[in-house]
Scaffold this motif. Structure first.
Motif, PDB file in Angstrom:
ATOM      1  N   THR A  46       0.857  -1.182   0.000  1.00  0.00           N
ATOM      2  CA  THR A  46       0.000   0.000   0.000  1.00  0.00           C
ATOM      3  C   THR A  46       0.894   1.233   0.000  1.00  0.00           C
ATOM      4  O   THR A  46       1.750   1.386   0.873  1.00  0.00           O
ATOM      5  N   VAL A  47       0.700   2.087  -0.980  1.00  0.00           N
ATOM      6  CA  VAL A  47       1.521   3.294  -1.110  1.00  0.00           C
ATOM      7  C   VAL A  47       0.624   4.525  -1.078  1.00  0.00           C
ATOM      8  O   VAL A  47      -0.394   4.578  -1.756  1.00  0.00           O
ATOM      9  N   MET A  48       1.023   5.491  -0.258  1.00  0.00           N
ATOM     10  CA  MET A  48       0.320   6.758  -0.161  1.00  0.00           C
ATOM     11  C   MET A  48       1.294   7.883  -0.474  1.00  0.00           C
ATOM     12  O   MET A  48       2.507   7.691  -0.347  1.00  0.00           O
ATOM     13  N   HIS A  49       0.757   9.026  -0.858  1.00  0.00           N
ATOM     14  CA  HIS A  49       1.593  10.186  -1.162  1.00  0.00           C
ATOM     15  C   HIS A  49       1.275  11.324  -0.203  1.00  0.00           C
ATOM     16  O   HIS A  49       0.106  11.547   0.122  1.00  0.00           O
ATOM     17  N   SER A  50       2.305  12.040   0.199  1.00  0.00           N
ATOM     18  CA  SER A  50       2.098  13.197   1.086  1.00  0.00           C
ATOM     19  C   SER A  50       2.091  14.500   0.299  1.00  0.00           C
ATOM     20  O   SER A  50       1.870  15.564   0.864  1.00  0.00           O
ATOM     21  N   HIS A  51       2.349  14.430  -0.999  1.00  0.00           N
ATOM     22  CA  HIS A  51       2.390  15.623  -1.839  1.00  0.00           C
ATOM     23  C   HIS A  51       1.100  15.745  -2.647  1.00  0.00           C
ATOM     24  O   HIS A  51       0.266  14.846  -2.634  1.00  0.00           O
ATOM     25  N   ASP A  52       0.980  16.852  -3.332  1.00  0.00           N
ATOM     26  CA  ASP A  52      -0.186  17.128  -4.157  1.00  0.00           C
ATOM     27  C   ASP A  52       0.322  17.741  -5.463  1.00  0.00           C
ATOM     28  O   ASP A  52       1.142  18.659  -5.432  1.00  0.00           O
ATOM     29  N   LYS A  53      -0.174  17.261  -6.593  1.00  0.00           N
ATOM     30  CA  LYS A  53       0.274  17.762  -7.898  1.00  0.00           C
ATOM     31  C   LYS A  53      -0.142  19.207  -8.149  1.00  0.00           C
ATOM     32  O   LYS A  53       0.423  19.877  -9.002  1.00  0.00           O
ATOM     33  N   LYS A  54      -1.131  19.691  -7.404  1.00  0.00           N
ATOM     34  CA  LYS A  54      -1.697  21.013  -7.690  1.00  0.00           C
ATOM     35  C   LYS A  54      -1.267  22.113  -6.721  1.00  0.00           C
ATOM     36  O   LYS A  54      -1.464  23.284  -7.006  1.00  0.00           O
ATOM     37  N   ARG A  55      -0.708  21.733  -5.577  1.00  0.00           N
ATOM     38  CA  ARG A  55      -0.340  22.762  -4.599  1.00  0.00           C
ATOM     39  C   ARG A  55       0.888  22.332  -3.805  1.00  0.00           C
ATOM     40  O   ARG A  55       1.208  21.147  -3.721  1.00  0.00           O
ATOM     41  N   ASP A  56       1.552  23.309  -3.234  1.00  0.00           N
ATOM     42  CA  ASP A  56       2.690  23.035  -2.356  1.00  0.00           C
ATOM     43  C   ASP A  56       2.143  22.665  -0.975  1.00  0.00           C
ATOM     44  O   ASP A  56       1.476  23.476  -0.337  1.00  0.00           O
ATOM     45  N   VAL A  57       2.408  21.448  -0.550  1.00  0.00           N
ATOM     46  CA  VAL A  57       1.939  20.971   0.751  1.00  0.00           C
ATOM     47  C   VAL A  57       2.990  21.330   1.803  1.00  0.00           C
ATOM     48  O   VAL A  57       4.160  20.965   1.654  1.00  0.00           O
ATOM     49  N   PRO A  58       2.604  22.057   2.857  1.00  0.00           N
ATOM     50  CA  PRO A  58       3.569  22.418   3.898  1.00  0.00           C
ATOM     51  C   PRO A  58       4.194  21.172   4.544  1.00  0.00           C
ATOM     52  O   PRO A  58       3.544  20.121   4.642  1.00  0.00           O
ATOM     53  N   LEU A  59       5.426  21.312   4.996  1.00  0.00           N
ATOM     54  CA  LEU A  59       6.143  20.174   5.582  1.00  0.00           C
ATOM     55  C   LEU A  59       5.413  19.589   6.785  1.00  0.00           C
ATOM     56  O   LEU A  59       5.329  18.369   6.927  1.00  0.00           O
ATOM     57  N   ASN A  60       4.869  20.462   7.650  1.00  0.00           N
ATOM     58  CA  ASN A  60       4.175  19.940   8.835  1.00  0.00           C
ATOM     59  C   ASN A  60       2.926  19.146   8.454  1.00  0.00           C
ATOM     60  O   ASN A  60       2.550  18.207   9.141  1.00  0.00           O
ATOM     61  N   GLU A  61       2.302  19.505   7.352  1.00  0.00           N
ATOM     62  CA  GLU A  61       1.139  18.755   6.880  1.00  0.00           C
ATOM     63  C   GLU A  61       1.572  17.381   6.352  1.00  0.00           C
ATOM     64  O   GLU A  61       0.904  16.375   6.579  1.00  0.00           O
ATOM     65  N   ARG A  62       2.700  17.335   5.666  1.00  0.00           N
ATOM     66  CA  ARG A  62       3.215  16.074   5.126  1.00  0.00           C
ATOM     67  C   ARG A  62       3.520  15.088   6.256  1.00  0.00           C
ATOM     68  O   ARG A  62       3.135  13.921   6.198  1.00  0.00           O
ATOM     69  N   THR A  63       4.207  15.570   7.282  1.00  0.00           N
ATOM     70  CA  THR A  63       4.578  14.670   8.377  1.00  0.00           C
ATOM     71  C   THR A  63       3.365  14.299   9.230  1.00  0.00           C
ATOM     72  O   THR A  63       3.265  13.168   9.704  1.00  0.00           O
ATOM     73  N   LYS A  64       2.445  15.231   9.386  1.00  0.00           N
ATOM     74  CA  LYS A  64       1.226  14.944  10.159  1.00  0.00           C
ATOM     75  C   LYS A  64       0.409  13.840   9.485  1.00  0.00           C
ATOM     76  O   LYS A  64      -0.074  12.919  10.154  1.00  0.00           O
ATOM     77  N   VAL A  65       0.276  13.912   8.164  1.00  0.00           N
ATOM     78  CA  VAL A  65      -0.460  12.875   7.427  1.00  0.00           C
ATOM     79  C   VAL A  65       0.223  11.520   7.603  1.00  0.00           C
ATOM     80  O   VAL A  65      -0.437  10.514   7.879  1.00  0.00           O
ATOM     81  N   ALA A  66       1.536  11.486   7.471  1.00  0.00           N
ATOM     82  CA  ALA A  66       2.272  10.223   7.632  1.00  0.00           C
ATOM     83  C   ALA A  66       2.079   9.663   9.038  1.00  0.00           C
ATOM     84  O   ALA A  66       1.822   8.456   9.208  1.00  0.00           O
ATOM     85  N   ASN A  67       2.176  10.516  10.042  1.00  0.00           N
ATOM     86  CA  ASN A  67       2.012  10.061  11.429  1.00  0.00           C
ATOM     87  C   ASN A  67       0.585   9.596  11.693  1.00  0.00           C
ATOM     88  O   ASN A  67       0.369   8.564  12.333  1.00  0.00           O
ATOM     89  N   ASN A  68      -0.400  10.344  11.204  1.00  0.00           N
ATOM     90  CA  ASN A  68      -1.800   9.970  11.416  1.00  0.00           C
ATOM     91  C   ASN A  68      -2.171   8.672  10.705  1.00  0.00           C
ATOM     92  O   ASN A  68      -2.989   7.905  11.206  1.00  0.00           O
ATOM     93  N   MET A  69      -1.574   8.439   9.538  1.00  0.00           N
ATOM     94  CA  MET A  69      -1.852   7.216   8.776  1.00  0.00           C
ATOM     95  C   MET A  69      -1.066   6.022   9.312  1.00  0.00           C
ATOM     96  O   MET A  69      -1.292   4.897   8.886  1.00  0.00           O
TER      97      MET A  69
END
Length: 183
Positions: A46-69
């Motif tokens: 299972t592979v998930m992405h922390s980035h978005d092709k349409k917008r710059d995702v802030p670093l804290n949002e990237r790590t928060k998503v990884a931690n929450n998932m």
């Protein structure tokens, strides 16, 4: 097993590009992340992405998503740069946090060795840094630099389909080896 891939920076990040402006870093990062996803998916990972092709995702949002998932590993994919002019700095390097877990060190070493083997680029080694994506994640995390956008030869490679596929295959192979090692 859940893996989070992060195409470093974002589509609108200013300054992250080759010296001649032909390639934004995110273009390389995102394509390689998708190719790694395709490779790993064939093995049922299972592979998930922390980035978005349409917008710059802030670093804290990237790590928060990884931690929450609660992913099992976080891999941030990048193309490197040194200075603001073409130069001879080249090669591949992989980073862990300054106080890495044993699993982060193992994952970084596997990725570094696989990338250097398949690309035949200079091995700049596994290094430690205080990057947010490796510091603020709660799972094994690495940041990989697949070549220098400020080196003319590597900039050409970073834009080629073949080199992108080689990088993706190496990263996917290393992740699969890491998963097997954990079992």
């Amino acid at each position: 097993m859940k893996i989070m891939l992060d195409a470093g920076h974002g589509p609108n990040t200013i300054g992250k590009r080759t010296i001649d402006g032909k390639m934004k870093e995110f273009e390389f990062n995102e394509v390689v992340a998708q190719l790694v996803t395709n490779e790993l998916s064939t093995f049922g990972i299972t592979v998930m992405h922390s980035h978005d092709k349409k917008r710059d995702v802030p670093l804290n949002e990237r790590t928060k998503v990884a931690n929450n998932m609660r992913v099992d590993a976080f891999i941030s994919i990048h193309a490197n740069a040194f200075g603001t002019t073409w130069n001879n700095v080249s090669g591949i390097e992989t980073f862990t946090y300054t106080k890495p877990s044993e699993q982060s060190i193992i994952l970084a070493s596997l990725i570094q060795n696989a990338l250097c083997s398949i690309t035949a680029r200079t091995n700049r080694g596994v290094k430690k840094a205080d990057f947010a994506v490796v510091r603020d994640t709660k799972m094994p995390a690495v940041l990989v630099e697949c070549g220098f956008m400020t080196n003319k030869q590597e900039a050409i490679l970073l834009q080629s389909k073949d080199y992108r596929m080689r990088c993706a295959k190496a990263i996917a192979f290393a992740i699969l080896c890491w998963i097997e090692h954990k079992r």
